[in-house]
Design a protein around this motif. Sequence first.
Motif, PDB file in Angstrom:
ATOM      1  N   UNK A   1     -18.998  -5.241  -1.540  1.00  0.00           N
ATOM      2  CA  UNK A   1     -17.984  -6.040  -2.230  1.00  0.00           C
ATOM      3  C   UNK A   1     -18.034  -5.802  -3.740  1.00  0.00           C
ATOM      4  N   UNK A   2     -18.233  -4.549  -4.106  1.00  0.00           N
ATOM      5  CA  UNK A   2     -18.343  -4.169  -5.517  1.00  0.00           C
ATOM      6  C   UNK A   2     -17.010  -4.279  -6.256  1.00  0.00           C
ATOM      7  N   UNK A   3     -15.913  -4.183  -5.528  1.00  0.00           N
ATOM      8  CA  UNK A   3     -14.596  -4.302  -6.140  1.00  0.00           C
ATOM      9  C   UNK A   3     -14.031  -3.002  -6.683  1.00  0.00           C
ATOM     10  N   UNK A   4     -14.743  -1.888  -6.505  1.00  0.00           N
ATOM     11  CA  UNK A   4     -14.247  -0.601  -6.996  1.00  0.00           C
ATOM     12  C   UNK A   4     -12.888  -0.255  -6.383  1.00  0.00           C
ATOM     13  N   UNK A   5     -12.725  -0.561  -5.098  1.00  0.00           N
ATOM     14  CA  UNK A   5     -11.456  -0.239  -4.438  1.00  0.00           C
ATOM     15  C   UNK A   5     -10.303  -1.048  -5.018  1.00  0.00           C
ATOM     16  N   UNK A   6     -10.576  -2.305  -5.368  1.00  0.00           N
ATOM     17  CA  UNK A   6      -9.515  -3.130  -5.953  1.00  0.00           C
ATOM     18  C   UNK A   6      -9.168  -2.649  -7.356  1.00  0.00           C
ATOM     19  N   UNK A   7     -10.164  -2.190  -8.100  1.00  0.00           N
ATOM     20  CA  UNK A   7      -9.911  -1.677  -9.446  1.00  0.00           C
ATOM     21  C   UNK A   7      -9.112  -0.373  -9.410  1.00  0.00           C
ATOM     22  N   UNK A   8      -9.334   0.419  -8.377  1.00  0.00           N
ATOM     23  CA  UNK A   8      -8.639   1.707  -8.273  1.00  0.00           C
ATOM     24  C   UNK A   8      -7.222   1.580  -7.724  1.00  0.00           C
ATOM     25  N   UNK A   9      -6.922   0.473  -7.081  1.00  0.00           N
ATOM     26  CA  UNK A   9      -5.618   0.310  -6.441  1.00  0.00           C
ATOM     27  C   UNK A   9      -4.512   0.167  -7.492  1.00  0.00           C
ATOM     28  N   UNK A  10      -3.517   1.075  -7.482  1.00  0.00           N
ATOM     29  CA  UNK A  10      -2.457   1.014  -8.483  1.00  0.00           C
ATOM     30  C   UNK A  10      -1.402  -0.060  -8.202  1.00  0.00           C
TER      31      UNK A  10
ATOM     32  N   UNK B   1       0.841  -1.199   0.000  1.00  0.00           N
ATOM     33  CA  UNK B   1       0.000   0.000   0.000  1.00  0.00           C
ATOM     34  C   UNK B   1       0.877   1.249   0.000  1.00  0.00           C
ATOM     35  N   UNK B   2       0.596   2.148  -0.938  1.00  0.00           N
ATOM     36  CA  UNK B   2       1.374   3.388  -1.062  1.00  0.00           C
ATOM     37  C   UNK B   2       0.652   4.581  -0.441  1.00  0.00           C
ATOM     38  N   UNK B   3      -0.459   4.331   0.248  1.00  0.00           N
ATOM     39  CA  UNK B   3      -1.251   5.403   0.874  1.00  0.00           C
ATOM     40  C   UNK B   3      -1.709   6.440  -0.154  1.00  0.00           C
ATOM     41  N   UNK B   4      -2.058   5.975  -1.338  1.00  0.00           N
ATOM     42  CA  UNK B   4      -2.411   6.899  -2.428  1.00  0.00           C
ATOM     43  C   UNK B   4      -3.817   7.472  -2.299  1.00  0.00           C
ATOM     44  N   UNK B   5      -4.667   6.879  -1.468  1.00  0.00           N
ATOM     45  CA  UNK B   5      -6.031   7.358  -1.229  1.00  0.00           C
ATOM     46  C   UNK B   5      -7.011   6.998  -2.349  1.00  0.00           C
ATOM     47  N   UNK B   6      -6.585   6.217  -3.330  1.00  0.00           N
ATOM     48  CA  UNK B   6      -7.469   5.876  -4.454  1.00  0.00           C
ATOM     49  C   UNK B   6      -8.678   5.053  -4.000  1.00  0.00           C
ATOM     50  N   UNK B   7      -8.460   4.078  -3.134  1.00  0.00           N
ATOM     51  CA  UNK B   7      -9.563   3.222  -2.678  1.00  0.00           C
ATOM     52  C   UNK B   7     -10.550   4.015  -1.829  1.00  0.00           C
TER      53      UNK B   7
ATOM     54  N   UNK C   1     -11.144   7.232  -1.976  1.00  0.00           N
ATOM     55  CA  UNK C   1     -11.843   8.210  -2.813  1.00  0.00           C
ATOM     56  C   UNK C   1     -12.929   7.589  -3.678  1.00  0.00           C
ATOM     57  N   UNK C   2     -12.738   6.342  -4.108  1.00  0.00           N
ATOM     58  CA  UNK C   2     -13.675   5.738  -5.061  1.00  0.00           C
ATOM     59  C   UNK C   2     -14.781   4.910  -4.409  1.00  0.00           C
ATOM     60  N   UNK C   3     -14.656   4.585  -3.146  1.00  0.00           N
ATOM     61  CA  UNK C   3     -15.635   3.705  -2.488  1.00  0.00           C
ATOM     62  C   UNK C   3     -17.041   4.292  -2.564  1.00  0.00           C
ATOM     63  N   UNK C   4     -17.964   3.638  -3.289  1.00  0.00           N
ATOM     64  CA  UNK C   4     -19.310   4.186  -3.440  1.00  0.00           C
ATOM     65  C   UNK C   4     -20.112   4.178  -2.143  1.00  0.00           C
ATOM     66  N   UNK C   5     -19.733   3.327  -1.207  1.00  0.00           N
ATOM     67  CA  UNK C   5     -20.446   3.251   0.068  1.00  0.00           C
ATOM     68  C   UNK C   5     -19.880   4.230   1.092  1.00  0.00           C
ATOM     69  N   UNK C   6     -18.699   4.768   0.830  1.00  0.00           N
ATOM     70  CA  UNK C   6     -18.083   5.715   1.743  1.00  0.00           C
ATOM     71  C   UNK C   6     -17.629   5.093   3.056  1.00  0.00           C
ATOM     72  N   UNK C   7     -17.275   3.810   3.026  1.00  0.00           N
ATOM     73  CA  UNK C   7     -16.885   3.126   4.260  1.00  0.00           C
ATOM     74  C   UNK C   7     -15.386   2.919   4.393  1.00  0.00           C
ATOM     75  N   UNK C   8     -14.621   3.298   3.391  1.00  0.00           N
ATOM     76  CA  UNK C   8     -13.166   3.193   3.507  1.00  0.00           C
ATOM     77  C   UNK C   8     -12.660   4.514   4.075  1.00  0.00           C
TER      78      UNK C   8
END
Length: 172
Positions: free
Chosen positions: A73-82, A39-45, A47-54
Motif C-alpha cells: 500500500x505504498x501508493x506508487x500506483x496511485x501517484x503514477x495514475x494520470x 482507466x485508460x489502460x496506460x500501464x503506468x501503475x 510499470x511502477x509497482x515496486x512489488x511487481x504485483x500489478x
Amino acid sequence: MESAISRRSFLRGKSLSDKTTTVVIRPPGADLNTFSQLCTDCDACHSICPEGIISVDPAGRPFLDFTQGACTFCGECTSACPTDALNKDRLANWSWKARIKPNCWSLNAITCRMCQDTCEEAAIGFKLKTGGCAEPVIDLAQCTGCGGCVSVCPADAVEFFQNTDQQKEDVA
C-alpha cells in the motif's frame, strides 16, 4: 472422455469439478464504480509497482496478482495514475479481506501454517481441534488485505472478498 487430474493440481487442491469464478481485484485506490470509465489502460501503475504485483488482464486493465507477492500500500500506483482511476485518498477505503477455502491443508489434517507465518499483521491464527486438526481463523479487523498469504499457500486455499464489517471469521 474425462481427463485425469495432475499431481500438481491435486496437491494445490484443484479438481476437475472446480467451478470457481475469478474475483478481479483492482489496485488500491480504485473506485469500483468509476474505475472502468476512468482507466485508460496506460500501464503506468503496472510499470511502477515496486512489488511487481500489478498485472494486466486480457482487456488491458490492471489487477492485483497476489500470487506474485503482497501489496505494501505504498501508493506508487496511485501517484503514477494520470487519471482519477486510482486515487491516493481512497487507499484507506481498501475493503478486501482474506478468507480460507475448504481445501486448506490444515482443515484436511495436513500440518501447514504458511499463511500464519507470513502474516505480518498476525491476522491469521489457528484454533486446535480434537483429532489433531487446526482450524484457521482470520481476524478481519487485523487483516489488511495485502495478499501476502496467497503466494505462500501450497493449496491455493486463500481467496479474497470485499467486507465492510470488522469481525472475526471462523472458517469451518
